[in-house]
Write a protein that holds these residues in place. Structure first.
Motif, PDB file in Angstrom:
ATOM      1  N   ASP A 147       0.942  -1.189  -0.052  1.00 11.60           N
ATOM      2  CA  ASP A 147       0.012  -0.081   0.013  1.00 11.60           C
ATOM      3  C   ASP A 147       1.012   1.191   0.128  1.00 11.60           C
ATOM      4  N   GLY A 148       2.079   1.073   0.737  1.00 10.60           N
ATOM      5  CA  GLY A 148       3.006   2.216   0.774  1.00 10.60           C
ATOM      6  C   GLY A 148       3.576   2.609  -0.493  1.00 10.60           C
ATOM      7  N   CYS A 149       3.904   1.706  -1.380  1.00  8.23           N
ATOM      8  CA  CYS A 149       4.603   1.550  -2.691  1.00  8.23           C
ATOM      9  C   CYS A 149       3.339   2.210  -3.537  1.00  8.23           C
ATOM     10  N   GLU A 150       2.230   1.749  -3.525  1.00  7.39           N
ATOM     11  CA  GLU A 150       1.434   2.178  -4.397  1.00  7.39           C
ATOM     12  C   GLU A 150       1.010   3.740  -4.211  1.00  7.39           C
TER      13      GLU A 150
ATOM     14  N   ILE B 103       5.075   4.332   3.392  1.00  8.92           N
ATOM     15  CA  ILE B 103       5.154   3.106   4.154  1.00  8.92           C
ATOM     16  C   ILE B 103       4.906   3.099   5.685  1.00  8.92           C
ATOM     17  N   ARG B 104       5.559   4.072   6.068  1.00  4.43           N
ATOM     18  CA  ARG B 104       5.125   4.530   7.511  1.00  4.43           C
ATOM     19  C   ARG B 104       3.770   4.732   7.680  1.00  4.43           C
ATOM     20  N   ASN B 105       3.364   5.607   6.723  1.00  5.78           N
ATOM     21  CA  ASN B 105       1.770   5.716   6.898  1.00  5.78           C
ATOM     22  C   ASN B 105       0.805   4.699   6.852  1.00  5.78           C
ATOM     23  N   GLN B 106       1.183   3.561   6.222  1.00 10.27           N
ATOM     24  CA  GLN B 106       0.484   2.545   6.421  1.00 10.27           C
ATOM     25  C   GLN B 106       0.434   1.873   7.697  1.00 10.27           C
ATOM     26  N   GLY B 107       1.352   2.219   8.676  1.00 16.64           N
ATOM     27  CA  GLY B 107       1.469   1.585  10.029  1.00 16.64           C
ATOM     28  C   GLY B 107       2.702   0.985  10.128  1.00 16.64           C
TER      29      GLY B 107
ATOM     30  N   VAL C 138       9.507  -1.697  -7.324  1.00 15.49           N
ATOM     31  CA  VAL C 138       9.362  -3.163  -7.122  1.00 15.49           C
ATOM     32  C   VAL C 138       9.577  -3.726  -5.758  1.00 15.49           C
ATOM     33  N   LEU C 139       8.711  -4.039  -5.235  1.00 20.50           N
ATOM     34  CA  LEU C 139       8.447  -4.686  -3.461  1.00 20.50           C
ATOM     35  C   LEU C 139       9.325  -6.109  -3.782  1.00 20.50           C
ATOM     36  N   ILE C 140      10.472  -6.223  -3.040  1.00 21.02           N
ATOM     37  CA  ILE C 140      11.268  -7.406  -3.181  1.00 21.02           C
ATOM     38  C   ILE C 140      11.568  -7.859  -1.829  1.00 21.02           C
ATOM     39  N   ASP C 141      11.245  -9.185  -1.681  1.00 18.69           N
ATOM     40  CA  ASP C 141      11.629 -10.149  -0.320  1.00 18.69           C
ATOM     41  C   ASP C 141      13.041 -10.756  -0.780  1.00 18.69           C
ATOM     42  N   SER C 142      14.012 -10.209  -0.050  1.00 20.31           N
ATOM     43  CA  SER C 142      15.525 -10.281  -0.441  1.00 20.31           C
ATOM     44  C   SER C 142      15.952 -11.172   0.771  1.00 20.31           C
ATOM     45  N   THR C 143      16.201 -12.566   0.585  1.00 21.14           N
ATOM     46  CA  THR C 143      16.562 -13.342   1.694  1.00 21.14           C
ATOM     47  C   THR C 143      17.745 -14.323   1.276  1.00 21.14           C
TER      48      THR C 143
END
Length: 131
Positions: A23-26, A68-72, A110-115
């Motif tokens: 939601d923050g990225c959008e 992103i912080r505004n989304q909590g 792009v939101l990425i899960d980097s592990t």
């Protein structure tokens, strides 16, 4: 390119975190595409990464973090964190150095899960310029 560190998760990223980050990225994608300039390399901790000269990117990073912080979602607000492109994970240190400038235009988030070296794309949003 890494702009915001959302957190470290051991097994998987919780769905609630993905939702808030998405939601923050959008919300942050309402800017026009902008130029990015890479013009150097530096070592930091265990990374060798590029140095970036792009006022638009720095401004966008602050806007993305706020969205992103505004989304909590509490995420890294470390003042030492700066946008970067990781070139290699290595404990060797290299002195800061200039490189032949590399430029391109940022056109999406792009939101990425980097592990552990794996990168899973969780979402993408084009930079639209629409409020």
């Amino acid at each position: 390119m890494s702009l915001v560190f959302v957190g470290e998760f051991h097994d998987h990223v919780p769905a609630s975190v993905i939702k808030m980050a998405s939601d923050g990225c959008e919300a942050a994608a309402n800017v026009l595409p902008f130029p990015i300039l890479l013009d150097g390399m530096v070592s930091w901790s265990h990374l060798v990464m590029t140095a970036i000269e792009s006022p638009e990117l720095i401004e966008f990073q602050a806007s993305l973090l706020k969205s992103i912080r505004n989304q909590g979602l509490r995420c890294d607000g470390n003042p030492k964190f700066s946008p970067h492109l990781t070139l290699i994970r290595d404990s060797r240190k290299i002195p800061p150095q200039q490189i032949e400038p590399i430029t391109w235009t940022a056109s999406e988030i792009v939101l990425i899960d980097s592990t552990e070296g794996k990168h899973i794309h969780l979402g993408r949003w084009p930079l639209s310029g629409a409020p």
